[in-house]
Write an enzyme that holds these catalytic residues in place. Structure first.
Site, PDB file in Angstrom:
ATOM      1  N   GLU A  97      -8.207 -11.704   4.119  1.00  0.00           N
ATOM      2  CA  GLU A  97      -6.991 -11.359   3.183  1.00  0.00           C
ATOM      3  C   GLU A  97      -6.730 -12.397   2.190  1.00  0.00           C
ATOM      4  OE1 GLU A  97      -3.857 -10.380   6.313  1.00  0.00           O
ATOM      5  OE2 GLU A  97      -2.490 -11.651   4.789  1.00  0.00           O
ATOM      6  N   ASP A  99      -3.559 -13.661  -0.073  1.00  0.00           N
ATOM      7  CA  ASP A  99      -2.024 -13.448  -0.189  1.00  0.00           C
ATOM      8  C   ASP A  99      -1.138 -13.835  -1.248  1.00  0.00           C
ATOM      9  OD1 ASP A  99      -2.124 -12.125   2.499  1.00  0.00           O
ATOM     10  OD2 ASP A  99      -1.826 -14.110   3.419  1.00  0.00           O
ATOM     11  N   GLU A 101       2.777 -13.948  -1.080  1.00  0.00           N
ATOM     12  CA  GLU A 101       4.103 -13.509  -0.479  1.00  0.00           C
ATOM     13  C   GLU A 101       5.324 -14.185  -1.127  1.00  0.00           C
ATOM     14  OE1 GLU A 101       3.567 -12.465   4.116  1.00  0.00           O
ATOM     15  OE2 GLU A 101       3.113 -14.484   3.505  1.00  0.00           O
TER      16      GLU A 101
END
Ligand SMILES: *[C@@H]1O[C@H](CO)[C@@H](O)[C@H](O)[C@H]1NC(C)=O
Ligand SMILES: *[C@@H]1O[C@H](CO)[C@@H](O)[C@H](O)[C@H]1NC(C)=O
Length: 283
Positions: A97, A99, A101
């Site tokens: 993953e 990311d 955010e």
């Protein structure tokens, strides 16, 4: 035979195009039902969040290496407790993953841009930033470049973070699982704002984040063939070999000096027994 050649050419040509445009054709709404809405014939998605639910979508296509660009306008006003996520991810227990955010805040207080990399199910590689603009007023472009040399996070084309492929030195790198783009808006007031001290103010709901101009440029993964096909070198594949040049390394350093608020590679308390291997090789 001629037909076969033609079909192969069509496949090669179509996977090498930059896909841009209609969100109806690019993504699936994965949760939230009516909290995720596509407008203007596929040119805009608005996710909303209230006490009953948030919402999310994901790209229909999977890539094994690629670049994604999206223009996002984050939740305005009192967004404390909300998290807008924008990330690449594979599926399954030992997933990879990459990311972005965006952690909301009280009105007038700055968002935190949280970044991380998970490899074989393990994260713990966080860097966090402030932005040099208010991300709730206008759309800004957030990009993830993931190629065999490095992962680069961009904000409006300015690189803010790099995670290099150091597999030759025994350091893990996401290179063998296809990923999709995911985006979601959800409530995380148990940790997002000052470790859960500031709660989401539901009287301000629904909270809304908007997304448009989703561009993907990648090596399209075929789950039936179990391999990806990369664009040919003359057709929009510059991202595949892209690395930071001197000018962009300077930009990256400048952003990191001014706007980085957390770096796992500088957290001596957390890594009192020694930093992860890649920390030695950060620019
Ligand atoms: C809507 O989008 C599709 C696919 O991009 C396009 O073919 C069609 O012409 C559009 N319709 C309108 C009314 O703009
Ligand atoms: C919210 O703003 C305060 C004050 O500037 C800051 O200390 C805090 O880190 C911010 N929280 C988030 C989640 O960005």
């Amino acid at each position: 035979m001629v037909n076969l050649v033609l079909i192969i050419m069509v496949i090669l040509f179509s996977t090498s195009l930059i896909a841009t445009g209609n969100l109806n054709q690019q993504v699936d709404i994965t949760w939230g039902n009516d909290k995720a809405k596509i407008f203007n014939n596929g040119s805009l998605i608005i996710l909303s969040l209230d006490q009953t639910s948030g919402a999310g979508f994901r790209s229909k296509d999977e890539y094994l290496f690629g670049r994604v660009d999206m223009e996002i306008k984050l939740v305005a006003g009192n967004s404390a407790g909300t998290v807008t996520a924008y990330y690449l991810s594979s599926q399954g227990k030992n997933h990879n993953e990459i990311d972005f955010e965006f952690l909301g805040n009280l009105t007038g207080d700055p968002y935190t841009v949280h970044t991380n990399v998970f490899i074989e199910g393990r994260g713990g590689r966080e860097q966090q930033f402030r932005l040099w603009f208010d991300p709730t007023l206008e759309f800004h472009t957030y990009s993830i470049l993931w190629n065999p040399q490095s992962i680069i996070w961009y904000v409006d084309e300015t690189p803010i973070r790099v995670f290099r492929n150091l597999q030759s030195r025994g350091i893990p790198y996401p290179s063998n699982q296809a990923m999709r783009l995911y985006s979601s808006l959800w409530d995380a007031d148990n940790w997002a704002t000052r470790g859960g001290l500031v709660k989401t103010d539901w009287s301000k709901a629904p909270f809304k984040a908007s997304f448009k101009n989703f561009k993907t440029n990648g090596c399209l993964w075929s789950s039936s063939a179990k391999k990806s096909s990369c664009p040919s070198s003359n057709k929009g594949s510059s991202w595949l070999n892209q690395q930071l040049d001197g000018t962009n390394i300077q930009k990256l350093k400048s952003v990191q000096n001014k706007y980085m608020i957390y770096n796992y590679c500088a957290d001596a308390k957390r890594f009192s027994k020694g930093f992860p291997g890649e920390c030695k090789f950060v620019f």
